[in-house]
Design a protein around this motif. Structure first.
Motif, PDB file in Angstrom:
ATOM      1  N   THR A   1      41.953  28.442  36.633  1.00  0.00           N
ATOM      2  CA  THR A   1      43.396  28.282  36.851  1.00  0.00           C
ATOM      3  C   THR A   1      43.328  29.263  37.921  1.00  0.00           C
ATOM      4  N   ARG A   2      44.030  29.136  39.051  1.00  0.00           N
ATOM      5  CA  ARG A   2      43.911  29.954  40.100  1.00  0.00           C
ATOM      6  C   ARG A   2      44.997  31.315  40.002  1.00  0.00           C
ATOM      7  N   VAL A   3      44.403  32.273  40.583  1.00  0.00           N
ATOM      8  CA  VAL A   3      45.155  33.677  40.362  1.00  0.00           C
ATOM      9  C   VAL A   3      45.797  33.874  41.701  1.00  0.00           C
ATOM     10  N   GLY A   4      47.237  33.756  41.563  1.00  0.00           N
ATOM     11  CA  GLY A   4      47.964  33.823  42.691  1.00  0.00           C
ATOM     12  C   GLY A   4      47.733  32.976  44.030  1.00  0.00           C
ATOM     13  N   ASP A   5      47.959  33.253  45.010  1.00  0.00           N
ATOM     14  CA  ASP A   5      47.742  32.368  46.325  1.00  0.00           C
ATOM     15  C   ASP A   5      46.903  33.066  47.404  1.00  0.00           C
ATOM     16  N   ALA A   6      46.703  34.245  46.862  1.00  0.00           N
ATOM     17  CA  ALA A   6      45.763  35.146  48.014  1.00  0.00           C
ATOM     18  C   ALA A   6      44.419  34.520  48.249  1.00  0.00           C
ATOM     19  N   SER A   7      44.041  34.590  49.578  1.00  0.00           N
ATOM     20  CA  SER A   7      42.635  33.847  49.902  1.00  0.00           C
ATOM     21  C   SER A   7      41.826  34.946  50.506  1.00  0.00           C
ATOM     22  N   THR A   8      41.861  36.160  50.208  1.00  0.00           N
ATOM     23  CA  THR A   8      41.081  37.446  50.396  1.00  0.00           C
ATOM     24  C   THR A   8      40.337  37.923  49.410  1.00  0.00           C
ATOM     25  N   TRP A   9      40.270  37.335  48.224  1.00  0.00           N
ATOM     26  CA  TRP A   9      39.469  37.878  47.150  1.00  0.00           C
ATOM     27  C   TRP A   9      37.892  37.802  47.602  1.00  0.00           C
ATOM     28  N   THR A  10      37.097  38.739  47.344  1.00  0.00           N
ATOM     29  CA  THR A  10      35.604  38.791  47.512  1.00  0.00           C
ATOM     30  C   THR A  10      34.970  38.298  46.183  1.00  0.00           C
ATOM     31  N   GLY A  11      33.686  38.104  45.996  1.00  0.00           N
ATOM     32  CA  GLY A  11      33.135  37.789  44.991  1.00  0.00           C
ATOM     33  C   GLY A  11      33.016  39.078  44.001  1.00  0.00           C
ATOM     34  N   ASN A  12      33.427  40.103  44.146  1.00  0.00           N
ATOM     35  CA  ASN A  12      33.546  41.240  43.441  1.00  0.00           C
ATOM     36  C   ASN A  12      34.691  41.089  42.472  1.00  0.00           C
ATOM     37  N   VAL A  13      34.387  40.419  41.225  1.00  0.00           N
ATOM     38  CA  VAL A  13      35.321  40.220  40.063  1.00  0.00           C
ATOM     39  C   VAL A  13      34.762  40.449  38.723  1.00  0.00           C
ATOM     40  N   ALA A  14      35.492  41.125  37.874  1.00  0.00           N
ATOM     41  CA  ALA A  14      34.842  41.711  36.693  1.00  0.00           C
ATOM     42  C   ALA A  14      36.128  41.177  35.504  1.00  0.00           C
ATOM     43  N   VAL A  15      35.820  40.628  34.344  1.00  0.00           N
ATOM     44  CA  VAL A  15      36.739  40.748  33.364  1.00  0.00           C
ATOM     45  C   VAL A  15      36.263  40.556  31.980  1.00  0.00           C
TER      46      VAL A  15
END
Length: 372
Positions: free
Chosen positions: A317-331
């Motif tokens: 499921t997409r998180v918001g509509d931003a298109s500037t996320w990097t591969g730098n994600v943690a959950v």
């Protein structure tokens, strides 16, 4: 737990799964109730729950806003376990801190540490992954080392110590590229693009088609195109060079990104071929696409999917509509990610201040975090 791959690797078992060479995902990591990040200046900052010393500031006081850890400016990558962290510096040294009841800090003791302590005297560490109670790391010579809890064979050393308090070499291979640690299983990639897993597989999380254990690394299928792999609580996900996303293991909360029960072998998630990286935590997952969008799925009890709800999702499921996320994600039970402008955003559970916004208010959508 850490996100890893043959090219770009990194991080967060129960929280999370670092990198063969510090990659995008090595700069932000989430534990059970704490967060750490390395900005571009090489400093290290942590915040959130601290009863085990996981913040690393020399105290056991919870922090609702980021605090700088020490004075060093040469941190390269960091990975959070459930209640502890490990990090590599640019000089090749390895440091760990926090809970240590099973020797997961690798300092030869089972003493909890509330500030970073150096692991041995080697200066050739390349990447590290902190799990629930075990840790694994690669060196620049391509060797792989693990330590900590070993009840389920997650250290990969084909022997039966309950735990080890110092790094032990895994096999004789010298072409390991990166490693990721889950709750009681471990997976690693080699420079030839192959994927290997070991430890607990009672829900199929090793991807070997079995519901048992392996005490030494076993190759997952015959594919030679794995670029990014990350281990969660009882499941695993990875990306291949073609941009496809694959998950396997337990699926009780839709954390495989599909409907149905557990999967004992890698199973493709949807049909998209634009996935660039993936990170999984306890029972949730987030992944980035080449268009800069961010997608999450799985358990959402604390809003950790960042979609504005607390509804569990069994498809990305997409998180918001931003298109500037990097591969730098943690959950974990909270999520954090970096955007292209280097801004840091967090969401989800905040009972111990792990979102870093100065409050303990849960947030189901990303909110910006300011480093002091």
């Amino acid at each position: 737990m850490t996100i890893v791959g043959a090219a770009v690797l990194a991080l967060g078992a129960t929280a999370g799964p670092a990198s063969a060479a510090p990659g995008d995902n090595a700069r932000i990591t989430t534990g059970y109730e704490h967060t750490c990040t390395i900005p571009t200046d090489g400093t290290l900052w942590c915040w959130g729950g601290n009863f085990s010393g996981a913040i690393g500031d020399g105290t056991t006081t919870n922090r609702t806003a980021p605090v700088r850890i020490g004075n060093a400016t040469n941190w390269a990558s960091v990975d959070a376990g459930t209640l502890y962290n490990c990090a590599v510096r640019t000089d090749g040294t390895l440091w760990c801190w926090g809970s240590n009841h099973n020797g997961q800090l690798g300092d030869g003791t089972t003493t909890t540490r509330n500030a970073p302590v150096r692991v041995g005297d080697a200066t050739t560490w390349a990447s590290v992954s902190a799990g629930d109670s075990h840790t694994c790391a690669t060196r620049t010579d391509g060797t792989l080392w693990c330590w900590g809890f070993n009840r389920f064979g997650q250290l990969g050393i084909d022997s039966a110590p309950y735990y080890t308090t110092a790094p032990v070499r895994v096999g004789t291979a010298t072409n390991w590229a990166g490693v990721t640690t889950g709750f009681a299983h471990t997976c690693a990639t080699r420079t030839d693009g192959t994927l290997w897993c070991w430890g607990d597989s009672r829900t199929g999380q090793l991807g070997l088609g079995i519901l048992s254990y392996r005490t030494t690394p076993a190759q997952v299928g015959t594919e030679t195109t794995w670029t990014d792999v990350t281990a969660g609580y009882l499941f695993t996900c990875g990306v291949r060079a073609a941009g496809t996303l694959w998950c396997w293991g337990d699926n009780g909360y839709g954390q495989l990104g599909m409907s149905g029960g557990y999967q004992t072998v890698p199973t493709q998630v949807g049909a998209a071929t634009t996935w660039s990286g993936v990170n999984v935590g306890d029972i949730s997952a987030c992944a980035s696409r080449t268009d800069g969008s961010l997608w999450c799925w799985g358990n959402n009890m604390a809003g950790q999917l960042g979609d504005g709800t607390t509804t569990t999702r069994n498809t990305p499921t997409r998180v918001g509509d931003a298109s500037t996320w990097t591969g730098n994600v943690a959950v974990s039970y909270h999520g954090c990610s970096l955007r292209a402008d280097e801004s840091l955003w967090c969401w989800g559970n905040n009972g111990s201040g792990q979102l870093g916004d100065g409050t303990t208010t849960q947030r189901p959508t990303p909110a910006r975090v300011a480093l002091a």
